[in-house]
Design a protein around this motif. Structure first.
Motif, PDB file in Angstrom:
ATOM      1  N   PHE A 114       0.827  -1.211   0.000  1.00  0.00           N
ATOM      2  CA  PHE A 114       0.000   0.000   0.000  1.00  0.00           C
ATOM      3  C   PHE A 114       0.859   1.259   0.000  1.00  0.00           C
ATOM      4  O   PHE A 114       0.339   2.369   0.127  1.00  0.00           O
ATOM      5  CB  PHE A 114      -0.930   0.007   1.216  1.00  0.00           C
ATOM      6  N   GLY A 115       2.176   1.097  -0.104  1.00  0.00           N
ATOM      7  CA  GLY A 115       3.076   2.240  -0.122  1.00  0.00           C
ATOM      8  C   GLY A 115       3.581   2.659   1.242  1.00  0.00           C
ATOM      9  O   GLY A 115       4.219   3.713   1.367  1.00  0.00           O
ATOM     10  N   ALA A 116       3.317   1.841   2.273  1.00  0.00           N
ATOM     11  CA  ALA A 116       3.765   2.178   3.630  1.00  0.00           C
ATOM     12  C   ALA A 116       5.200   1.713   3.849  1.00  0.00           C
ATOM     13  O   ALA A 116       5.754   0.944   3.073  1.00  0.00           O
ATOM     14  CB  ALA A 116       2.828   1.540   4.664  1.00  0.00           C
ATOM     15  N   ARG A 117       5.787   2.168   4.949  1.00  0.00           N
ATOM     16  CA  ARG A 117       7.130   1.750   5.344  1.00  0.00           C
ATOM     17  C   ARG A 117       7.253   1.912   6.860  1.00  0.00           C
ATOM     18  O   ARG A 117       6.498   2.683   7.480  1.00  0.00           O
ATOM     19  CB  ARG A 117       8.209   2.572   4.630  1.00  0.00           C
ATOM     20  N   TRP A 118       8.179   1.183   7.463  1.00  0.00           N
ATOM     21  CA  TRP A 118       8.376   1.278   8.908  1.00  0.00           C
ATOM     22  C   TRP A 118       9.030   2.598   9.295  1.00  0.00           C
ATOM     23  O   TRP A 118       8.648   3.225  10.260  1.00  0.00           O
ATOM     24  CB  TRP A 118       9.243   0.107   9.379  1.00  0.00           C
ATOM     25  N   PHE A 119      10.066   2.999   8.547  1.00  0.00           N
ATOM     26  CA  PHE A 119      10.844   4.189   8.893  1.00  0.00           C
ATOM     27  C   PHE A 119      11.093   5.027   7.647  1.00  0.00           C
ATOM     28  O   PHE A 119      11.190   4.493   6.532  1.00  0.00           O
ATOM     29  CB  PHE A 119      12.218   3.792   9.468  1.00  0.00           C
ATOM     30  N   ASP A 120      11.226   6.340   7.856  1.00  0.00           N
ATOM     31  CA  ASP A 120      11.749   7.165   6.772  1.00  0.00           C
ATOM     32  C   ASP A 120      13.280   7.122   6.837  1.00  0.00           C
ATOM     33  O   ASP A 120      13.859   6.379   7.634  1.00  0.00           O
ATOM     34  CB  ASP A 120      11.208   8.595   6.852  1.00  0.00           C
ATOM     35  N   GLU A 121      13.935   7.896   6.017  1.00  0.00           N
ATOM     36  CA  GLU A 121      15.391   7.806   5.915  1.00  0.00           C
ATOM     37  C   GLU A 121      16.112   8.346   7.147  1.00  0.00           C
ATOM     38  O   GLU A 121      17.313   8.131   7.292  1.00  0.00           O
ATOM     39  CB  GLU A 121      15.852   8.532   4.657  1.00  0.00           C
ATOM     40  N   GLU A 122      15.378   9.001   8.032  1.00  0.00           N
ATOM     41  CA  GLU A 122      15.971   9.506   9.282  1.00  0.00           C
ATOM     42  C   GLU A 122      15.578   8.627  10.470  1.00  0.00           C
ATOM     43  O   GLU A 122      15.739   9.039  11.624  1.00  0.00           O
ATOM     44  CB  GLU A 122      15.520  10.955   9.529  1.00  0.00           C
ATOM     45  N   TRP A 123      15.042   7.444  10.212  1.00  0.00           N
ATOM     46  CA  TRP A 123      14.632   6.483  11.241  1.00  0.00           C
ATOM     47  C   TRP A 123      13.445   6.983  12.067  1.00  0.00           C
ATOM     48  O   TRP A 123      13.266   6.580  13.225  1.00  0.00           O
ATOM     49  CB  TRP A 123      15.793   6.099  12.163  1.00  0.00           C
ATOM     50  N   ASN A 124      12.616   7.830  11.472  1.00  0.00           N
ATOM     51  CA  ASN A 124      11.370   8.230  12.114  1.00  0.00           C
ATOM     52  C   ASN A 124      10.284   7.203  11.779  1.00  0.00           C
ATOM     53  O   ASN A 124      10.116   6.829  10.612  1.00  0.00           O
ATOM     54  CB  ASN A 124      10.918   9.612  11.626  1.00  0.00           C
ATOM     55  N   ALA A 125       9.546   6.753  12.762  1.00  0.00           N
ATOM     56  CA  ALA A 125       8.448   5.817  12.530  1.00  0.00           C
ATOM     57  C   ALA A 125       7.404   6.455  11.619  1.00  0.00           C
ATOM     58  O   ALA A 125       7.177   7.672  11.667  1.00  0.00           O
ATOM     59  CB  ALA A 125       7.819   5.400  13.849  1.00  0.00           C
TER      60      ALA A 125
END
Length: 440
Positions: free
Chosen positions: A206-217
């Motif tokens: 669905f286009g989700a992810r656990w973290f962005d590139e700065e390790w933000n949830a």
């Protein structure tokens, strides 16, 4: 549960260097193996006597439910407990534990074993800095298994690469509560590798992810809300009661009993749902790639291997390596094929298996390989991420965080909290843990 093969000590004739003959007791070597209670591992235990006869090495099995296995082996390896000589672990643990020096490198495998025959996806996922630390007993991705008879009766045809939107339509058409048939069966059981793995790959699609590139949830983003709401609504409408308690084995049992129109799970299940000795629907099972959401260029399939590794604390490393060669080599594949047919050999680990004309005739062989090859752990999500892994993020903290998050989601599945509350709790749990670990 324990299953033991005990070897009686025998006498052996030893030829001494001085040319004289002496008699010595050959003391039985025993290794202890921790493994998961999946069908292929249970089958392997049935052939252990042959290994013992060939090598004189006895084997004690500690066979555990998946979540319990993960807890036991993790505790043992991190404390150097020495309970096990071989552990059944996967692509998440192996590179991390290998980097920590907790596993014995498998650089002593024989030329006959042919490490180069291992599928690159499996070999790479079980290595650290080019060194293999676990040997794949079987490899898997995930795919759709469905009742062809129910699909036909519904007037639908499964696409080779379906969307989640089609899956919902098909689940509605096949759902038949009066006959105890659920339109779809999916994992909801807490545990990072159980329901946690499934909802993570669903999120990816669905286009989700656990973290962005700065390790933000990222659980406060709309893609996660879309994925979790879709899953909860699908399962509440067309899934079995208590689906929040169902993992791989529970759904396998439901499907084999003819109580599921569709099941999306590990490709390794294909041999069990098509085995007429175990499955009531063996002659009416079809296969398709795991779905994506409309307009999203990511499928909800994972990449995994249940593999055998030697903990560094063992006193039986040589005997353990002999067992690994036996259980994950081509000879074991041929042994199972001879006794139980090619459909029942451990899949997904070796290139030569998929080049074998006998195995190419197995109805799910090509779909399994296609699913494995479609999985890209280096690019698991639509937007960039700082981690490797499809159904997991390959960092040491992930298992603990994801287990807690999966428990929050299971509470939403059970109706104990809303999807919005579960996502808010997941966001807080994840960010707090990442801050404590120094990522943010």
């Amino acid at each position: 549960m324990f299953s033991k093969t005990v070897l009686r000590a025998t006498s052996a004739i030893a030829i001494c260097a001085a040319g004289t003959t002496a008699f010595a007791d050959s003391h039985a070597t025993t290794i202890t193996i921790a493994t998961v209670n999946n069908g292929d591992m249970i089958r392997m235990q049935g052939y252990t006597d042959q290994f013992t006869e060939e090598t004189g090495i006895a084997v004690e099995w500690v066979t555990l439910e998946e979540n319990v296995l993960r807890q036991r082996v993790t505790t043992d390896i991190t404390t150097n407990g020495g309970q096990f000589d071989i552990m059944t672990i996967g692509m998440y643990e192996t590179p991390i534990w290998g980097a920590n020096g907790w596993l014995v490198p498998l650089d002593g495998l024989s030329a006959e074993y042919n490490v180069d025959d291992l599928l690159p996806a499996m070999r790479d996922g079980l290595s650290h800095d080019g060194t293999l630390y676990a040997a794949p007993f079987y490899g898997e991705s995930s795919m759709i298994m469905y009742r062809t008879d129910l699909m036909e009766a519904a007037g639908l045809e499964m696409p080779a690469d379906p969307t989640w939107q089609f899956i919902r339509e098909a689940a509605a058409a096949m759902d038949d509560p009066e006959n105890d048939i659920n339109g779809i069966c999916l994992r909801g059981k807490p545990g990072w590798g159980e329901g946690g793995a499934f909802i993570t790959v669903t999120g990816n699609s669905f286009g989700a992810r656990w973290f962005d590139e700065e390790w933000n949830a990222q659980f406060d983003q709309p893609e996660w809300a879309d994925a979790l709401n879709f899953y909860v609504n699908l399962m509440n409408d067309y899934g079995p009661d208590g689906y929040e308690n169902n993992g791989f084995n529970e759904n396998l049992s439901l499907f084999q009993q003819g109580l599921c129109g569709m099941w999306i799970d590990a490709t390794v299940a294909a041999s069990f749902v098509t085995n007429p000795n175990d499955s009531e629907v063996a002659d009416s099972v079809g296969f398709a790639l795991a779905p994506n959401s409309e307009g999203v260029d990511r499928r909800s399939n994972w990449l995994w291997a249940w593999a055998l590794a030697i903990p560094a604390g063992t006193q039986q490393a040589d005997a353990a390596l002999q067992f690994i060669e036996w259980a994950t080599g081509t000879g074991y594949i041929e042994l199972v094929a001879e006794n139980e047919g090619w459909a029942n050999v451990p899949p997904g680990a070796r290139t030569s298996l998929y080049e074998n004309p006998n195995y190419q005739e197995v109805p799910f062989a090509q779909m399994t390989l296609d699913s494995i090859l479609a999985a890209d752990p280096n690019n698991p999500t639509v937007d960039p991420v700082p981690y490797v892994g499809i159904q997991f993020a390959a960092i040491p903290e992930f298992a603990g965080i994801a287990t807690e998050v999966s428990q929050e989601f299971a509470s939403a599945y059970a109706g104990q909290q809303s999807v919005e509350e579960a996502l808010a709790n997941a966001q807080a749990i994840t960010n707090e843990a990442m801050e404590a670990a120094g990522y943010r």
